[in-house]
Enzyme design. Sequence first.
Site, PDB file in Angstrom:
ATOM      1  N   SER A  40      -9.962   6.854  -4.680  1.00  0.00           N
ATOM      2  CA  SER A  40     -10.065   5.803  -3.666  1.00  0.00           C
ATOM      3  C   SER A  40     -10.761   6.327  -2.420  1.00  0.00           C
ATOM      4  O   SER A  40     -10.642   7.518  -2.075  1.00  0.00           O
ATOM      5  CB  SER A  40      -8.646   5.355  -3.302  1.00  0.00           C
ATOM      6  OG  SER A  40      -8.669   4.574  -2.148  1.00  0.00           O
ATOM      7  N   TYR A  67       0.864   6.750  -0.750  1.00  0.00           N
ATOM      8  CA  TYR A  67      -0.109   6.307  -1.749  1.00  0.00           C
ATOM      9  C   TYR A  67      -1.412   7.097  -1.608  1.00  0.00           C
ATOM     10  O   TYR A  67      -1.936   7.660  -2.585  1.00  0.00           O
ATOM     11  CB  TYR A  67      -0.391   4.803  -1.621  1.00  0.00           C
ATOM     12  CG  TYR A  67      -1.679   4.393  -2.289  1.00  0.00           C
ATOM     13  CD1 TYR A  67      -1.744   4.252  -3.669  1.00  0.00           C
ATOM     14  CD2 TYR A  67      -2.857   4.218  -1.542  1.00  0.00           C
ATOM     15  CE1 TYR A  67      -2.943   3.930  -4.287  1.00  0.00           C
ATOM     16  CE2 TYR A  67      -4.045   3.893  -2.156  1.00  0.00           C
ATOM     17  CZ  TYR A  67      -4.097   3.748  -3.521  1.00  0.00           C
ATOM     18  OH  TYR A  67      -5.282   3.452  -4.132  1.00  0.00           O
ATOM     19  N   LYS A 113      -3.491  10.121  -4.136  1.00  0.00           N
ATOM     20  CA  LYS A 113      -4.889  10.179  -4.600  1.00  0.00           C
ATOM     21  C   LYS A 113      -5.511  11.527  -4.225  1.00  0.00           C
ATOM     22  O   LYS A 113      -6.239  12.130  -5.011  1.00  0.00           O
ATOM     23  CB  LYS A 113      -5.700   9.016  -4.015  1.00  0.00           C
ATOM     24  CG  LYS A 113      -5.306   7.653  -4.559  1.00  0.00           C
ATOM     25  CD  LYS A 113      -5.583   7.523  -6.059  1.00  0.00           C
ATOM     26  CE  LYS A 113      -5.051   6.238  -6.650  1.00  0.00           C
ATOM     27  NZ  LYS A 113      -5.084   6.198  -8.109  1.00  0.00           N
ATOM     28  N   TYR A 158     -13.120   4.400  -5.310  1.00  0.00           N
ATOM     29  CA  TYR A 158     -13.394   2.969  -5.130  1.00  0.00           C
ATOM     30  C   TYR A 158     -13.287   2.591  -3.666  1.00  0.00           C
ATOM     31  O   TYR A 158     -12.356   3.003  -2.982  1.00  0.00           O
ATOM     32  CB  TYR A 158     -12.372   2.099  -5.871  1.00  0.00           C
ATOM     33  CG  TYR A 158     -12.098   2.454  -7.308  1.00  0.00           C
ATOM     34  CD1 TYR A 158     -13.080   2.965  -8.133  1.00  0.00           C
ATOM     35  CD2 TYR A 158     -10.834   2.245  -7.830  1.00  0.00           C
ATOM     36  CE1 TYR A 158     -12.802   3.269  -9.458  1.00  0.00           C
ATOM     37  CE2 TYR A 158     -10.545   2.545  -9.153  1.00  0.00           C
ATOM     38  CZ  TYR A 158     -11.534   3.065  -9.956  1.00  0.00           C
ATOM     39  OH  TYR A 158     -11.249   3.365 -11.262  1.00  0.00           O
ATOM     40  N   ASN A 174      -0.647  -7.916  -1.199  1.00  0.00           N
ATOM     41  CA  ASN A 174      -0.902  -7.020  -0.066  1.00  0.00           C
ATOM     42  C   ASN A 174      -2.372  -7.055   0.316  1.00  0.00           C
ATOM     43  O   ASN A 174      -2.727  -6.879   1.476  1.00  0.00           O
ATOM     44  CB  ASN A 174      -0.570  -5.567  -0.444  1.00  0.00           C
ATOM     45  CG  ASN A 174       0.912  -5.367  -0.607  1.00  0.00           C
ATOM     46  OD1 ASN A 174       1.668  -5.565   0.337  1.00  0.00           O
ATOM     47  ND2 ASN A 174       1.344  -5.001  -1.801  1.00  0.00           N
ATOM     48  N   LEU A 197      -6.365  -8.272   0.726  1.00  0.00           N
ATOM     49  CA  LEU A 197      -6.935  -9.416   1.452  1.00  0.00           C
ATOM     50  C   LEU A 197      -7.330 -10.579   0.541  1.00  0.00           C
ATOM     51  O   LEU A 197      -6.925 -11.720   0.784  1.00  0.00           O
ATOM     52  CB  LEU A 197      -8.150  -8.932   2.258  1.00  0.00           C
ATOM     53  CG  LEU A 197      -8.904 -10.014   3.027  1.00  0.00           C
ATOM     54  CD1 LEU A 197      -8.020 -10.647   4.094  1.00  0.00           C
ATOM     55  CD2 LEU A 197     -10.170  -9.437   3.661  1.00  0.00           C
TER      56      LEU A 197
HETATM   57  C1  UD1 Z   1      -6.248   0.020   0.922  1.00  0.00           C
HETATM   58  C2  UD1 Z   1      -6.885   1.369   0.723  1.00  0.00           C
HETATM   59  C3  UD1 Z   1      -7.399   1.477  -0.676  1.00  0.00           C
HETATM   60  C4  UD1 Z   1      -6.333   1.159  -1.666  1.00  0.00           C
HETATM   61  C5  UD1 Z   1      -5.828  -0.233  -1.431  1.00  0.00           C
HETATM   62  C6  UD1 Z   1      -4.699  -0.468  -2.409  1.00  0.00           C
HETATM   63  C7  UD1 Z   1      -7.989   2.267   2.709  1.00  0.00           C
HETATM   64  C8  UD1 Z   1      -9.238   2.309   3.528  1.00  0.00           C
HETATM   65  N1  UD1 Z   1      -8.034   1.522   1.607  1.00  0.00           N
HETATM   66  O1  UD1 Z   1      -7.286  -0.902   0.998  1.00  0.00           O
HETATM   67  O2  UD1 Z   1      -7.820   2.788  -0.905  1.00  0.00           O
HETATM   68  O3  UD1 Z   1      -6.807   1.277  -2.979  1.00  0.00           O
HETATM   69  O4  UD1 Z   1      -5.344  -0.323  -0.104  1.00  0.00           O
HETATM   70  O5  UD1 Z   1      -4.040  -1.648  -2.179  1.00  0.00           O
HETATM   71  O6  UD1 Z   1      -6.984   2.874   3.014  1.00  0.00           O
HETATM   72  N2  UD1 Z   1      -6.102  -7.753   5.708  1.00  0.00           N
HETATM   73  C9  UD1 Z   1      -5.733  -8.804   6.542  1.00  0.00           C
HETATM   74  N3  UD1 Z   1      -4.758  -9.642   6.105  1.00  0.00           N
HETATM   75  C10 UD1 Z   1      -4.130  -9.498   4.908  1.00  0.00           C
HETATM   76  C11 UD1 Z   1      -4.512  -8.440   4.057  1.00  0.00           C
HETATM   77  C12 UD1 Z   1      -5.492  -7.569   4.496  1.00  0.00           C
HETATM   78  O7  UD1 Z   1      -6.271  -8.957   7.642  1.00  0.00           O
HETATM   79  O8  UD1 Z   1      -3.225 -10.295   4.593  1.00  0.00           O
HETATM   80  C13 UD1 Z   1      -7.163  -6.848   6.141  1.00  0.00           C
HETATM   81  C14 UD1 Z   1      -6.726  -5.394   6.229  1.00  0.00           C
HETATM   82  O9  UD1 Z   1      -6.182  -5.132   7.501  1.00  0.00           O
HETATM   83  C15 UD1 Z   1      -8.031  -4.679   5.961  1.00  0.00           C
HETATM   84  C16 UD1 Z   1      -8.779  -5.605   4.996  1.00  0.00           C
HETATM   85  O10 UD1 Z   1      -8.161  -6.879   5.147  1.00  0.00           O
HETATM   86  O11 UD1 Z   1      -8.781  -4.568   7.125  1.00  0.00           O
HETATM   87  C17 UD1 Z   1      -8.664  -5.171   3.550  1.00  0.00           C
HETATM   88  O12 UD1 Z   1      -7.298  -4.961   3.247  1.00  0.00           O
HETATM   89  P1  UD1 Z   1      -6.772  -4.661   1.775  1.00  0.00           P
HETATM   90  O13 UD1 Z   1      -7.345  -5.624   0.806  1.00  0.00           O
HETATM   91  O14 UD1 Z   1      -5.287  -4.546   1.838  1.00  0.00           O
HETATM   92  O15 UD1 Z   1      -7.416  -3.268   1.403  1.00  0.00           O
HETATM   93  P2  UD1 Z   1      -7.413  -1.889   2.222  1.00  0.00           P
HETATM   94  O16 UD1 Z   1      -6.242  -1.801   3.104  1.00  0.00           O
HETATM   95  O17 UD1 Z   1      -8.758  -1.702   2.794  1.00  0.00           O
END
Ligand code: UD1
Length: 342
Positions: free
Chosen positions: A126, A151, A155, A179, A200, A202
Amino acid sequence: MNRILVTGGTGYIGSHTVVELQNSGYEVVIVDNLSNSSTDVLDGIASITGKKPAFEKVDCRDKQALADVFKKYPDVKAIIHFAASKAVGESVEKPLLYYGNNLGSVLNILELMGEQNVGNLVFSSSCTVYGQPDILPVTEDAPVKPATSPYGNTKQIAEEIIRDAVYADNRLKCIALRYFNPVGAHPSAAIGELPNGVPNNLIPFVTQTAIGIRECLRVFGDDYDTPDGSAIRDYIWVVDLAKAHVIAVERLLGNKNRKGVEFFNLGTGKGLSVLEILNVFEKTAGVKVNRKIVARREGDVEKVWADPAFANKELGWKAETSTEEMLATAWAWEKALAAKRK
Ligand code: UD1
């Protein structure tokens, strides 16, 4: 016959990879404990490829059961190891579960590779290993930063374990794929991301809000040092990601003299903010997504996107699918799930 053992093969990225492997002529055996997936996925895969992959319900922490899989399928030539727990927040609450699951399985697989003389491993890593990189886009040479969650730590440690194991046994070789943010679903909408409970990540939260399962998307932070204040990620279509695994397997099988561990970034090279993603989604799907800005989420990095040049050059692979197209597949999948529930 070349058979590929895919751990976590009924999961999100695993199932899309099994489709691409079968479409490329490989036999597959999936090993999964179904802790976060179901055997329905096997039917989804069969509806796309015309073939149901072999399946063994096995937990990778159970070495004897895994050894039995190797015995049952002596034609396994390579392993793609996806199986892992991946919820960042949960890992903070249940660190031992994460270390036990994610590292116990890696140890078993590496031991069995030695014992069964199967030398080829593709490992799901990751971009989390980079933390908040100092230089963007981030290359594979960027330093690994202290992990912000158990987590993420699993990795990093798994990469180190693999490096040491491969160094010690020259019959083993590995490609570790880092990834960025995989999103979307197969264009058939027969397989996709199916989070247990409240998502969890986005994109499933966005599509579930758009379809009415969730009331409101929380945007985690609008005070980051980015053009619109929301956090930036590199979103990559899961099918593009899956295809890179087939190429990685071919690279391992094709060159018997290749040694050691190689690391590749799998991303598009393009960063998009949460608000930008929401705008693209709303335009593509033609629906509004109810949202509110809330505080930053603990452990999130501000911005990260890949320099995929090494993967582009060495693997001859490129993620070219547009954000619109990938989000359209995510939306089609959410609608297909809704139709099934009716
Ligand atoms: C994270 C990890 C990734 C891991 C993944 C597993 C990092 C950079 N990435 O991804 O390695 O495989 O989790 O689950 O550490 N967001 C919102 N609202 C939401 C959900 C998310 O605003 O309800 C935002 C987050 O703050 C982030 C973006 O959307 O900025 C992407 O979030 P998400 O899809 O959870 O992935 P990462 O946190 O980037």
